[in-house]
Design a protein around this motif. Structure first.
Motif, PDB file in Angstrom:
ATOM      1  N   THR A  41      16.393   5.059 -49.147  1.00 63.27           N
ATOM      2  CA  THR A  41      15.156   5.823 -49.266  1.00 63.27           C
ATOM      3  C   THR A  41      14.541   5.661 -50.641  1.00 63.27           C
ATOM      4  O   THR A  41      13.313   5.519 -50.782  1.00 63.27           O
ATOM      5  CB  THR A  41      15.440   7.310 -48.992  1.00 63.27           C
ATOM      6  OG1 THR A  41      16.047   7.440 -47.707  1.00 63.27           O
ATOM      7  CG2 THR A  41      14.153   8.111 -49.034  1.00 63.27           C
ATOM      8  N   SER A  98       9.683  13.108 -43.050  1.00 62.97           N
ATOM      9  CA  SER A  98       9.948  11.670 -43.109  1.00 62.97           C
ATOM     10  C   SER A  98      10.472  11.287 -44.484  1.00 62.97           C
ATOM     11  O   SER A  98       9.943  11.724 -45.509  1.00 62.97           O
ATOM     12  CB  SER A  98       8.668  10.888 -42.791  1.00 62.97           C
ATOM     13  OG  SER A  98       8.813   9.524 -43.118  1.00 62.97           O
ATOM     14  N   TYR A  99      11.523  10.466 -44.515  1.00 61.28           N
ATOM     15  CA  TYR A  99      12.051   9.974 -45.785  1.00 61.28           C
ATOM     16  C   TYR A  99      11.048   9.069 -46.502  1.00 61.28           C
ATOM     17  O   TYR A  99      11.053   8.974 -47.726  1.00 61.28           O
ATOM     18  CB  TYR A  99      13.336   9.182 -45.561  1.00 61.28           C
ATOM     19  CG  TYR A  99      14.535  10.019 -45.182  1.00 61.28           C
ATOM     20  CD1 TYR A  99      14.544  11.400 -45.341  1.00 61.28           C
ATOM     21  CD2 TYR A  99      15.687   9.414 -44.669  1.00 61.28           C
ATOM     22  CE1 TYR A  99      15.655  12.153 -45.002  1.00 61.28           C
ATOM     23  CE2 TYR A  99      16.806  10.163 -44.328  1.00 61.28           C
ATOM     24  CZ  TYR A  99      16.778  11.536 -44.491  1.00 61.28           C
ATOM     25  OH  TYR A  99      17.874  12.279 -44.150  1.00 61.28           O
ATOM     26  N   GLN A 100      10.206   8.380 -45.745  1.00 57.41           N
ATOM     27  CA  GLN A 100       9.320   7.384 -46.326  1.00 57.41           C
ATOM     28  C   GLN A 100       7.983   7.958 -46.771  1.00 57.41           C
ATOM     29  O   GLN A 100       7.457   7.577 -47.811  1.00 57.41           O
ATOM     30  CB  GLN A 100       9.078   6.254 -45.302  1.00 57.41           C
ATOM     31  CG  GLN A 100      10.334   5.530 -44.876  1.00 57.41           C
ATOM     32  CD  GLN A 100      10.998   4.804 -46.022  1.00 57.41           C
ATOM     33  OE1 GLN A 100      10.323   4.198 -46.857  1.00 57.41           O
ATOM     34  NE2 GLN A 100      12.328   4.861 -46.092  1.00 57.41           N
ATOM     35  N   SER A 101       7.407   8.868 -45.995  1.00 59.23           N
ATOM     36  CA  SER A 101       6.060   9.357 -46.287  1.00 59.23           C
ATOM     37  C   SER A 101       5.994  10.833 -46.636  1.00 59.23           C
ATOM     38  O   SER A 101       4.919  11.318 -47.008  1.00 59.23           O
ATOM     39  CB  SER A 101       5.153   9.099 -45.079  1.00 59.23           C
ATOM     40  OG  SER A 101       5.603   9.829 -43.940  1.00 59.23           O
ATOM     41  N   GLN A 103       5.816  13.120 -44.671  1.00 56.17           N
ATOM     42  CA  GLN A 103       5.061  13.820 -43.630  1.00 56.17           C
ATOM     43  C   GLN A 103       6.012  14.571 -42.708  1.00 56.17           C
ATOM     44  O   GLN A 103       7.172  14.177 -42.531  1.00 56.17           O
ATOM     45  CB  GLN A 103       4.249  12.830 -42.798  1.00 56.17           C
ATOM     46  CG  GLN A 103       3.008  12.290 -43.466  1.00 56.17           C
ATOM     47  CD  GLN A 103       2.235  11.399 -42.504  1.00 56.17           C
ATOM     48  OE1 GLN A 103       2.630  10.264 -42.215  1.00 56.17           O
ATOM     49  NE2 GLN A 103       1.133  11.910 -41.999  1.00 56.17           N
ATOM     50  N   VAL A 105       7.710  15.346 -39.411  1.00 59.59           N
ATOM     51  CA  VAL A 105       7.994  14.487 -38.252  1.00 59.59           C
ATOM     52  C   VAL A 105       7.232  14.973 -37.026  1.00 59.59           C
ATOM     53  O   VAL A 105       6.732  14.164 -36.236  1.00 59.59           O
ATOM     54  CB  VAL A 105       9.510  14.455 -37.983  1.00 59.59           C
ATOM     55  CG1 VAL A 105       9.816  13.683 -36.708  1.00 59.59           C
ATOM     56  CG2 VAL A 105      10.252  13.851 -39.166  1.00 59.59           C
ATOM     57  N   ILE A 108       3.784  13.576 -37.179  1.00 61.81           N
ATOM     58  CA  ILE A 108       3.775  12.139 -36.869  1.00 61.81           C
ATOM     59  C   ILE A 108       3.846  11.924 -35.362  1.00 61.81           C
ATOM     60  O   ILE A 108       3.101  11.106 -34.796  1.00 61.81           O
ATOM     61  CB  ILE A 108       4.962  11.441 -37.567  1.00 61.81           C
ATOM     62  CG1 ILE A 108       4.807  11.509 -39.087  1.00 61.81           C
ATOM     63  CG2 ILE A 108       5.090   9.994 -37.109  1.00 61.81           C
ATOM     64  CD1 ILE A 108       5.990  10.947 -39.853  1.00 61.81           C
ATOM     65  N   GLU A 287       6.126   3.192 -33.436  1.00 62.87           N
ATOM     66  CA  GLU A 287       6.532   3.991 -34.586  1.00 62.87           C
ATOM     67  C   GLU A 287       8.050   4.131 -34.650  1.00 62.87           C
ATOM     68  O   GLU A 287       8.637   4.137 -35.743  1.00 62.87           O
ATOM     69  CB  GLU A 287       5.886   5.369 -34.507  1.00 62.87           C
ATOM     70  CG  GLU A 287       6.178   6.272 -35.688  1.00 62.87           C
ATOM     71  CD  GLU A 287       5.587   5.763 -36.993  1.00 62.87           C
ATOM     72  OE1 GLU A 287       6.140   6.099 -38.058  1.00 62.87           O
ATOM     73  OE2 GLU A 287       4.580   5.025 -36.939  1.00 62.87           O
ATOM     74  N   ALA A 291      10.463   3.101 -37.715  1.00 60.94           N
ATOM     75  CA  ALA A 291      11.362   4.072 -38.339  1.00 60.94           C
ATOM     76  C   ALA A 291      12.790   3.548 -38.384  1.00 60.94           C
ATOM     77  O   ALA A 291      13.507   3.756 -39.374  1.00 60.94           O
ATOM     78  CB  ALA A 291      11.308   5.400 -37.585  1.00 60.94           C
ATOM     79  N   ASP A 296      14.347   5.480 -41.438  1.00 68.67           N
ATOM     80  CA  ASP A 296      13.742   6.807 -41.581  1.00 68.67           C
ATOM     81  C   ASP A 296      14.375   7.720 -40.525  1.00 68.67           C
ATOM     82  O   ASP A 296      13.816   7.947 -39.439  1.00 68.67           O
ATOM     83  CB  ASP A 296      12.230   6.712 -41.388  1.00 68.67           C
ATOM     84  CG  ASP A 296      11.507   7.915 -41.968  1.00 68.67           C
ATOM     85  OD1 ASP A 296      12.176   8.920 -42.258  1.00 68.67           O
ATOM     86  OD2 ASP A 296      10.272   7.841 -42.130  1.00 68.67           O
ATOM     87  N   VAL A 299      12.601  10.706 -38.518  1.00 69.81           N
ATOM     88  CA  VAL A 299      11.627  10.235 -37.531  1.00 69.81           C
ATOM     89  C   VAL A 299      12.344   9.674 -36.309  1.00 69.81           C
ATOM     90  O   VAL A 299      11.950   9.924 -35.167  1.00 69.81           O
ATOM     91  CB  VAL A 299      10.694   9.178 -38.156  1.00 69.81           C
ATOM     92  CG1 VAL A 299       9.728   8.634 -37.109  1.00 69.81           C
ATOM     93  CG2 VAL A 299       9.914   9.777 -39.318  1.00 69.81           C
TER      94      VAL A 299
END
Length: 332
Positions: A41, A98-101, A103, A105, A108, A287, A291, A296, A299
């Motif tokens: 991450t 989310s680990y990436q964004s 946001q 979940v 999303i 998606e 993920a 991620d 997600v």
């Protein structure tokens, strides 16, 4: 308690327990696997101190059972997440961040779900019309040339991959003949007509392969039903063949069709990733693949749970339709 009310209560309890068991399995499978999630991450250039800080923020140092308990709490009552400078509230049902964004979940999934549902519902209508219609006609015309021709077409449909059908349709229909624009998702609320035209080719691509399975299953079920004693009784009383096939034989052959449709609908919500990727549709399947690629995990877990929910829901609806289609079936 009436029969249907009791059935609804039992199916609801069963669905909740099934989803709970599914969540345990998914959580253990993804979060107990080897690999440094904090390192992935944070990125390859992070220092050990930064990786440790990310692990603390994500609570990756907590025992697995404690993290799962917090996950369940978030689904029921929501959860508060620290973003470093502020605290963000994730309302129930909260599936994490989310680990990436960073946001939510849930958000999303809500952004991607209309695309997948539009694709699957439209495709389902087409595959039922084409598959069941072809199967009924094939059983009715058994032994004739039309039946052999339809059997050959269905075998070709089963053997041809969906992405090949989609590529051929795009090249011929959109490229050479220019009958339709290249597929593009437009929300139904923005323009219903463009929504339909933008999804027409993906619907046809998804439906043709599925329709071949439904045609074969419908034909086999119809032939079995047409050989039963009560059908011979109808013929002895002079009931017309069209009435026998359309009103009596088809209704008796619906049970396996309903079962197959329930499984296909639930799995296609997240399983139509080839169709979504081919036509550039930003749905659940595409998606989910992304993920998994970037590890991620929130997600991935959230989307697999949503797909499981639709499978359970579709099978519960199928149980009700059994009783509607065949009065000999008792809801239990």
């Amino acid at each position: 308690m009436s029969g249907f009310t009791g059935f609804a209560v039992r199916r609801t309890v069963s669905a909740v327990l099934t989803l709970l068991a599914l969540s345990v399995i998914i959580y253990v499978v993804f979060y107990a696997t080897p690999g440094n999630v904090a390192q992935i991450t944070c990125g390859p250039r992070c220092s050990p101190e930064q990786v440790h800080q990310v692990a603390q923020q994500l609570r990756l140092d907590d025992p697995l059972y404690l993290r799962y308990w917090h996950f369940l709490q978030g689904m029921v009552v929501g959860h508060d997440y620290s973003t470093g400078t502020s605290v963000e509230h994730c309302p129930a049902p909260c599936l994490g961040l989310s680990y990436q964004s960073d946001q939510q979940v849930t958000q999303i999934i809500l952004n991607k779900l209309p695309v997948s549902l539009s694709l699957v519902v439209g495709g389902m209508v087409l595959w039922l019309l084409l598959g069941v219609g072809t199967g009924v006609l094939s059983a009715w015309r058994r032994g004739r040339f039309s039946e052999r021709a339809l059997t050959g077409v269905t075998l070709a449909g089963v053997a041809t991959p969906a992405f090949v059908i989609g590529l051929v349709l795009m090249i011929v229909v959109c490229g050479q003949l220019e009958l339709l624009p290249f597929p593009e998702y437009v929300p139904f609320s923005d323009d219903p007509e463009q929504w339909m035209w933008g999804l027409l080719l993906p619907w046809v691509t998804l439906a043709l392969g599925e329709a071949a399975y439904f045609a074969r299953l419908t034909r086999a079920s119809m032939l079995e039903t047409l050989a039963e004693d009560h059908i011979r009784t109808f013929r002895a009383y002079g009931v017309g063949e069209r009435s026998i096939v359309g009103r009596h034989a088809l209704r008796g052959a619906l049970a396996p069709i309903i079962a197959l449709n329930a499984n296909d609908f639930g799995s296609a919500v997240g399983g139509a990733v080839l169709i979504e990727s081919l036509f550039g549709l930003p749905g659940i399947g595409q998606e989910l693949v992304h993920a998994v690629t970037v590890v991620d995990l929130p997600v991935v877990v959230g989307m697999v749970l949503v797909i499981g929910f639709f499978v359970v829901l579709a099978n519960a609806v199928a149980d009700v339709l059994y009783a509607v289609a065949d009065r000999r079936v008792v809801l239990a």
